[in-house]
Design a protein around this motif. Sequence first.
Motif, PDB file in Angstrom:
ATOM      1  N   ASN A  89       0.856  -1.176   0.000  1.00 21.90           N
ATOM      2  CA  ASN A  89       0.000   0.000   0.000  1.00 21.90           C
ATOM      3  C   ASN A  89       0.897   1.231   0.000  1.00 21.90           C
ATOM      4  OD1 ASN A  89      -1.755   2.155   0.782  1.00 21.90           O
ATOM      5  ND2 ASN A  89      -3.159   0.682   1.695  1.00 21.90           N
ATOM      6  N   SER A 104       0.272   4.170   0.960  1.00 23.48           N
ATOM      7  CA  SER A 104      -0.041   5.143   2.005  1.00 23.48           C
ATOM      8  C   SER A 104       0.594   4.738   3.326  1.00 23.48           C
ATOM      9  CB  SER A 104      -1.556   5.251   2.196  1.00 23.48           C
ATOM     10  OG  SER A 104      -1.864   5.988   3.365  1.00 23.48           O
ATOM     11  N   ASN A 160      -0.595   5.341   6.035  1.00 27.65           N
ATOM     12  CA  ASN A 160      -1.675   5.033   6.975  1.00 27.65           C
ATOM     13  C   ASN A 160      -1.917   3.531   7.090  1.00 27.65           C
ATOM     14  OD1 ASN A 160      -2.326   7.714   7.652  1.00 27.65           O
ATOM     15  ND2 ASN A 160      -3.541   7.939   5.784  1.00 27.65           N
ATOM     16  N   SER A 161      -1.215   2.741   6.299  1.00 34.61           N
ATOM     17  CA  SER A 161      -1.429   1.292   6.267  1.00 34.61           C
ATOM     18  C   SER A 161      -0.180   0.555   6.723  1.00 34.61           C
ATOM     19  CB  SER A 161      -1.779   0.849   4.842  1.00 34.61           C
ATOM     20  OG  SER A 161      -1.692  -0.558   4.718  1.00 34.61           O
ATOM     21  N   SER A 199       2.423  -0.461   4.080  1.00 35.98           N
ATOM     22  CA  SER A 199       3.367   0.470   3.472  1.00 35.98           C
ATOM     23  C   SER A 199       4.789  -0.006   3.746  1.00 35.98           C
ATOM     24  CB  SER A 199       3.169   1.882   4.024  1.00 35.98           C
ATOM     25  OG  SER A 199       3.477   1.924   5.405  1.00 35.98           O
ATOM     26  N   HIS A 220      -1.737  -0.686  11.760  1.00 36.70           N
ATOM     27  CA  HIS A 220      -3.037  -1.225  11.365  1.00 36.70           C
ATOM     28  C   HIS A 220      -3.220  -1.161   9.847  1.00 36.70           C
ATOM     29  CE1 HIS A 220      -4.089  -1.002  15.615  1.00 36.70           C
ATOM     30  NE2 HIS A 220      -3.639   0.239  15.607  1.00 36.70           N
ATOM     31  N   SER A 227      -5.407  -0.173   6.432  1.00 39.26           N
ATOM     32  CA  SER A 227      -6.230   0.991   6.105  1.00 39.26           C
ATOM     33  C   SER A 227      -7.572   0.539   5.546  1.00 39.26           C
ATOM     34  CB  SER A 227      -5.519   1.871   5.075  1.00 39.26           C
ATOM     35  OG  SER A 227      -5.527   1.242   3.801  1.00 39.26           O
ATOM     36  N   SER A 228      -8.478   1.490   5.406  1.00 40.78           N
ATOM     37  CA  SER A 228      -9.780   1.178   4.808  1.00 40.78           C
ATOM     38  C   SER A 228      -9.620   0.720   3.361  1.00 40.78           C
ATOM     39  CB  SER A 228     -10.704   2.392   4.890  1.00 40.78           C
ATOM     40  OG  SER A 228     -10.124   3.512   4.233  1.00 40.78           O
ATOM     41  N   ASP A 229      -8.590   1.210   2.660  1.00 41.43           N
ATOM     42  CA  ASP A 229      -8.336   0.747   1.290  1.00 41.43           C
ATOM     43  C   ASP A 229      -7.950  -0.735   1.275  1.00 41.43           C
ATOM     44  OD1 ASP A 229      -8.885   3.245   0.284  1.00 41.43           O
ATOM     45  OD2 ASP A 229      -6.794   3.783  -0.119  1.00 41.43           O
ATOM     46  N   ASP A 230      -7.132  -1.163   2.242  1.00 38.93           N
ATOM     47  CA  ASP A 230      -6.781  -2.588   2.333  1.00 38.93           C
ATOM     48  C   ASP A 230      -8.038  -3.434   2.505  1.00 38.93           C
ATOM     49  OD1 ASP A 230      -3.956  -2.090   2.284  1.00 38.93           O
ATOM     50  OD2 ASP A 230      -4.032  -1.587   4.417  1.00 38.93           O
TER      51      ASP A 230
END
Length: 263
Positions: A230, A232, A234-235, A238, A245, A247-250
Amino acid sequence: MLRRTRTAIGLAVTALVVALSAPAVQADTAAPSGPASDRAGADDAVYVVQPRSDGTTYTAIYEPAPGVTADELRSTLRRQGVRGVQDESSALGIGIAGCSPIVGTASAWCGHKWAYGPFNDPQVYFLDHSGDSWPVTDARVDWYQAPGIDAYYRWHTAGCPGGGRHCVHVYSGNYGTAWYGLTEASTSGGYFVDGSVTVKLNDQVTPNTYAARRSVACHEMGHALGLDHNGSTNSCLSVPEFPQHPSSDDFAVLNQLYPKPGT
């Protein structure tokens, strides 16, 4: 004693979930499509691909350690005799990295997914062989929340439950200074081969902090469910940041990778 208590609780919860869900038999859906034209995000990982005589393909994703470039890791692996180390362009060309579904900065690991078996969602058990400093059970909690697939925790001595359920063995150890983590598997027809999926978490280069080790465990466990990297930070997927944690995309990629029966 703590390990045994967690295992007992995990087994009880698992039995309750399976009993309540009463899933119907579901035919496997098609394997994911080929490589996407655009990568979801930057990827410094190193991929290994080894076709085998039995028709399966061994694949692996290595995450470079701090201060190690992808090219340096490739050179190290080749010196160690690892066959099938892919340059970035060849990994893309043969459809190993960055496949659809792509959602935002997240994407699937091409041709790597679990069969449904007799369940509405694939059932994946992480069998923990790792040391106490690795919060594998905590990282698994995140993946249990993901739509489309059910992720469970077991201490390795409990064994794989079978019955169409899948297992991933999670190890830790001193694996040198070239990489943080490794996920390796054999696939056939776009699906993971049962018993072949292994995660290795490197004690030698991963900082001995809860945040760093939960992040690396989360990262490799995400690969074992069928996710690629990912872009980002935020994931936890990455590279090379240490978010703890998914992410919502994952989660959205997993939801598309494992659609509900009849959709």
